[in-house]
Design a protein around this motif. Structure first.
Motif, PDB file in Angstrom:
ATOM      1  N   GLU A 140       0.943  -1.163  -0.082  1.00 19.92           N
ATOM      2  CA  GLU A 140      -0.116  -0.032   0.057  1.00 19.92           C
ATOM      3  C   GLU A 140       0.886   1.235  -0.038  1.00 19.92           C
ATOM      4  OE1 GLU A 140      -3.107  -0.450  -0.403  1.00 19.92           O
ATOM      5  OE2 GLU A 140      -3.533  -2.340   0.614  1.00 19.92           O
ATOM      6  N   ASN A 141       0.359   2.446  -0.412  1.00 17.03           N
ATOM      7  CA  ASN A 141       0.920   3.589  -0.666  1.00 17.03           C
ATOM      8  C   ASN A 141       0.782   4.367   0.748  1.00 17.03           C
ATOM      9  OD1 ASN A 141       2.745   5.612  -1.675  1.00 17.03           O
ATOM     10  ND2 ASN A 141       0.975   6.810  -2.635  1.00 17.03           N
ATOM     11  N   GLU A 142       1.397   3.583   1.834  1.00 18.99           N
ATOM     12  CA  GLU A 142       1.255   4.677   3.054  1.00 18.99           C
ATOM     13  C   GLU A 142       2.437   4.156   3.811  1.00 18.99           C
ATOM     14  OE1 GLU A 142      -2.559   4.415   5.406  1.00 18.99           O
ATOM     15  OE2 GLU A 142      -3.574   3.709   3.659  1.00 18.99           O
ATOM     16  N   SER A 143       2.725   5.076   4.912  1.00 17.78           N
ATOM     17  CA  SER A 143       3.869   4.997   5.724  1.00 17.78           C
ATOM     18  C   SER A 143       3.653   5.518   7.088  1.00 17.78           C
ATOM     19  CB  SER A 143       5.193   5.277   5.129  1.00 17.78           C
ATOM     20  OG  SER A 143       5.111   6.713   4.959  1.00 17.78           O
ATOM     21  N   LYS A 144       4.110   5.150   8.134  1.00 18.00           N
ATOM     22  CA  LYS A 144       4.318   5.864   9.330  1.00 18.00           C
ATOM     23  C   LYS A 144       5.348   5.470  10.124  1.00 18.00           C
ATOM     24  CE  LYS A 144       1.544   2.235  12.013  1.00 18.00           C
ATOM     25  NZ  LYS A 144       0.510   2.151  12.841  1.00 18.00           N
ATOM     26  N   GLN A 145       5.806   6.359  11.390  1.00 21.25           N
ATOM     27  CA  GLN A 145       6.841   6.043  11.936  1.00 21.25           C
ATOM     28  C   GLN A 145       6.521   5.094  13.208  1.00 21.25           C
ATOM     29  OE1 GLN A 145       9.638   7.508  10.658  1.00 21.25           O
ATOM     30  NE2 GLN A 145      10.994   7.012  12.372  1.00 21.25           N
ATOM     31  N   ILE A 146       7.189   4.208  13.355  1.00 22.23           N
ATOM     32  CA  ILE A 146       6.969   3.269  14.554  1.00 22.23           C
ATOM     33  C   ILE A 146       8.555   3.138  15.326  1.00 22.23           C
ATOM     34  CG2 ILE A 146       6.541   0.980  15.493  1.00 22.23           C
ATOM     35  CD1 ILE A 146       4.806   0.580  13.272  1.00 22.23           C
ATOM     36  N   GLY A 147       8.564   4.021  16.476  1.00 24.22           N
ATOM     37  CA  GLY A 147       9.677   4.008  17.119  1.00 24.22           C
ATOM     38  C   GLY A 147      10.692   4.855  16.211  1.00 24.22           C
ATOM     39  N   GLN A 148      11.797   4.335  16.144  1.00 21.17           N
ATOM     40  CA  GLN A 148      12.847   5.018  15.251  1.00 21.17           C
ATOM     41  C   GLN A 148      12.914   4.354  13.684  1.00 21.17           C
ATOM     42  OE1 GLN A 148      16.156   3.622  17.809  1.00 21.17           O
ATOM     43  NE2 GLN A 148      17.212   2.759  15.810  1.00 21.17           N
ATOM     44  N   TYR A 149      11.888   3.789  13.466  1.00 22.88           N
ATOM     45  CA  TYR A 149      11.886   3.125  12.084  1.00 22.88           C
ATOM     46  C   TYR A 149      10.653   3.532  11.425  1.00 22.88           C
ATOM     47  CZ  TYR A 149      15.197  -0.112  14.418  1.00 22.88           C
ATOM     48  OH  TYR A 149      16.118  -0.563  14.996  1.00 22.88           O
ATOM     49  N   THR A 150      10.966   3.740  10.233  1.00 19.74           N
ATOM     50  CA  THR A 150       9.853   4.141   8.998  1.00 19.74           C
ATOM     51  C   THR A 150       9.174   2.971   8.436  1.00 19.74           C
ATOM     52  OG1 THR A 150      10.937   6.132   8.351  1.00 19.74           O
ATOM     53  CG2 THR A 150       9.297   5.181   7.048  1.00 19.74           C
ATOM     54  N   ALA A 151       7.907   2.701   8.784  1.00 21.09           N
ATOM     55  CA  ALA A 151       7.174   1.479   8.345  1.00 21.09           C
ATOM     56  C   ALA A 151       6.131   1.804   7.345  1.00 21.09           C
ATOM     57  CB  ALA A 151       6.403   0.933   9.712  1.00 21.09           C
ATOM     58  N   PHE A 152       6.115   0.820   6.655  1.00 16.79           N
ATOM     59  CA  PHE A 152       5.359   0.809   5.496  1.00 16.79           C
ATOM     60  C   PHE A 152       4.189  -0.135   5.368  1.00 16.79           C
ATOM     61  CE2 PHE A 152       9.289   2.560   3.781  1.00 16.79           C
ATOM     62  CZ  PHE A 152       8.732   3.629   3.057  1.00 16.79           C
ATOM     63  N   LYS A 153       3.003   0.206   4.801  1.00 20.61           N
ATOM     64  CA  LYS A 153       1.881  -0.711   4.983  1.00 20.61           C
ATOM     65  C   LYS A 153       1.525  -1.775   3.854  1.00 20.61           C
ATOM     66  CE  LYS A 153      -3.267  -0.212   5.517  1.00 20.61           C
ATOM     67  NZ  LYS A 153      -4.349   1.001   5.301  1.00 20.61           N
ATOM     68  N   ALA A 154       1.127  -2.990   4.240  1.00 19.75           N
ATOM     69  CA  ALA A 154       1.045  -4.278   3.408  1.00 19.75           C
ATOM     70  C   ALA A 154      -0.292  -4.645   3.903  1.00 19.75           C
ATOM     71  CB  ALA A 154       2.132  -4.976   3.062  1.00 19.75           C
ATOM     72  N   THR A 155      -1.191  -5.247   3.146  1.00 23.31           N
ATOM     73  CA  THR A 155      -2.314  -5.973   3.336  1.00 23.31           C
ATOM     74  C   THR A 155      -2.359  -7.294   2.760  1.00 23.31           C
ATOM     75  OG1 THR A 155      -3.629  -4.901   1.763  1.00 23.31           O
ATOM     76  CG2 THR A 155      -3.702  -3.778   3.945  1.00 23.31           C
ATOM     77  N   ALA A 156      -3.060  -8.151   3.149  1.00 20.53           N
ATOM     78  CA  ALA A 156      -3.347  -9.732   2.820  1.00 20.53           C
ATOM     79  C   ALA A 156      -4.863  -9.970   3.346  1.00 20.53           C
ATOM     80  CB  ALA A 156      -2.250 -10.374   3.069  1.00 20.53           C
ATOM     81  N   VAL A 157      -5.113 -11.032   2.582  1.00 19.53           N
ATOM     82  CA  VAL A 157      -6.585 -11.682   3.269  1.00 19.53           C
ATOM     83  C   VAL A 157      -6.185 -13.115   3.506  1.00 19.53           C
ATOM     84  CG1 VAL A 157      -8.788 -12.590   2.481  1.00 19.53           C
ATOM     85  CG2 VAL A 157      -8.057 -10.205   1.846  1.00 19.53           C
TER      86      VAL A 157
END
Length: 281
Positions: A140-157
Motif C-alpha cells: 500500500e502507498n502509506e507509511s508511518k513512524q514506529i519508534g525510530q523506524y519508518t514502516a510501510f503498509k501491506a495488506t493481505a487476506v
C-alpha cells in the motif's frame, strides 16, 4: 506528495546502507511485541454468575489474551515465544477447564520453508510441523513512524482457523440447521494489515507472519493487534534459536481439527446445561 516521495527515497537509501551493514557479518536481532486479542465472554448455559464473578472472569480473560512475545531472529531463522512471567495467585493459570490460551514457541525457517510449533493443549504436548503459511501481500502507498523506524503498509487476506479459541464463547446460529451449519463451518476471511520496515532487511515477523521486504513491526488481524515495542540488533551475546522437538508430531490441519472438536464438545456440554438442552442440570 513531494514530501512522501523524498521520504521514500530516504528510506530506500537507508535500506541499502542497512543491507550493506548487515552483509558484513552474520547479524542477529531480537524484537519484543505486545499482543492484544479481544475475546467474547464464554456461554456457560444456564449457569448464573453474579456481577462480581463476571467482572473477575473478564479480568482473567483479559490477562489471558494480553501477552508479551519475543522474536529472536537471524537471516533465515526465527523463534517467537511468550515472555516468561511469574503468574499471580489470582490469574487462574490456564483458561477454561484446562484450555491453555498461550501459544507455544514458534520456529520459522525461511530457507527450508518450515514452521515448527511446540504446543500444549489440554495437558497433551503436540509438535506441529508444516510448511510456512503464505500470504499474498499487497503493498500500500502509506507509511508511518514506529519508534525510530519508518514502516510501510501491506495488506493481505487470510482464512480464519476453524480452531480459533478466541471465538469459544461466541454464539452459533441454531435455526435452519443445514443452512446455518454451512455458515458456522465456513472459514471466515480476515483482512490482515501489516507495517514493516525495510531498515531491518529480514522477511520475518511475529507469529505466522513473514514474507515482506523488512521486519514486520505491527499486525492487525480480526480481533488481534500485535505491536513491536523494542528492537535489539547485533547483541554482544548471541541469541540461541532452538528448534522445538518435543510432542506428538502433527500437521497444522490435524492440530486444528483436534482443537475444533474439543471446542465443539465444550459448546455441546454448555448447550446441554440449558433448560430443554437434554442434559443434566
Amino acid at each position: 506528495m513531494k514530501s512522501q516521495f523524498f521520504r521514500m527515497i530516504l528510506v530506500c537509501l537507508c535500506t541499502v546502507f542497512s543491507m550493506q551493514l548487515f552483509a558484513q557479518a552474520d547479524f542477529q536481532g531480537q524484537a519484543v511485541y505486545d499482543s492484544k486479542t479481544s475475546a467474547e465472554m464464554p456461554d456457560f448455559g444456564d449457569r448464573q454468575m453474579s456481577e462480581e464473578q463476571k467482572k473477575r472472569f473478564q479480568e482473567r480473560l483479559k490477562s489471558m489474551f494480553e501477552k508479551t512475545y519475543v522474536l529472536s531472529f537471524n537471516r533465515s531463522e526465527s523463534i517467537y515465544k511468550e515472555e516468561e512471567k511469574l503468574e499471580s495467585p489470582t490469574s487462574g493459570g490456564r483458561g477454561f477447564r484446562g484450555l491453555d490460551m498461550s501459544a507455544g514457541a514458534k520456529y520459522k525457517n525461511i530457507k527450508t520453508n518450515e514452521v515448527i510449533v511446540d504446543q500444549e493443549f489440554f495437558g497433551k504436548q503436540f509438535l506441529i510441523k508444516d510448511s510456512l503459511p503464505k500470504l499474498v501481500w499487497k503493498m500500500e502507498n502509506e507509511s508511518k513512524q514506529i519508534g525510530q523506524y519508518t514502516a510501510f503498509k501491506a495488506t493481505a487476506v487470510k482464512l480464519a482457523s476453524a480452531a480459533d479459541i478466541t471465538s469459544f464463547g461466541g454464539p452459533r446460529k441454531e435455526d435452519g440447521a443445514e443452512k446455518n451449519k454451512e455458515e458456522n463451518d465456513k472459514p471466515k476471511e480476515i483482512l490482515v494489515t501489516a507495517w514493516y520496515t525495510p531498515q531491518i532487511p529480514v522477511n520475518q515477523g511475529p507469529g505466522d507472519y513473514w514474507g515482506l521486504p523488512g521486519l514486520i513491526l505491527e499486525i492487525s488481524a480480526d480481533k488481534t493487534t500485535i505491536l513491536c515495542s523494542k528492537i535489539i540488533l547485533n547483541p554482544k551475546e548471541n541469541y540461541e534459536i532452538k528448534v522445538p522437538k518435543k510432542g506428538k508430531e502433527v500437521t497444522q490441519a490435524e492440530y486444528d481439527e483436534i482443537v475444533k472438536k474439543k471446542i465443539e464438545e465444550m459448546r455441546e456440554i454448555g448447550g446441554n446445561r440449558r433448560p430443554g438442552g437434554g442434559g443434566r442440570r
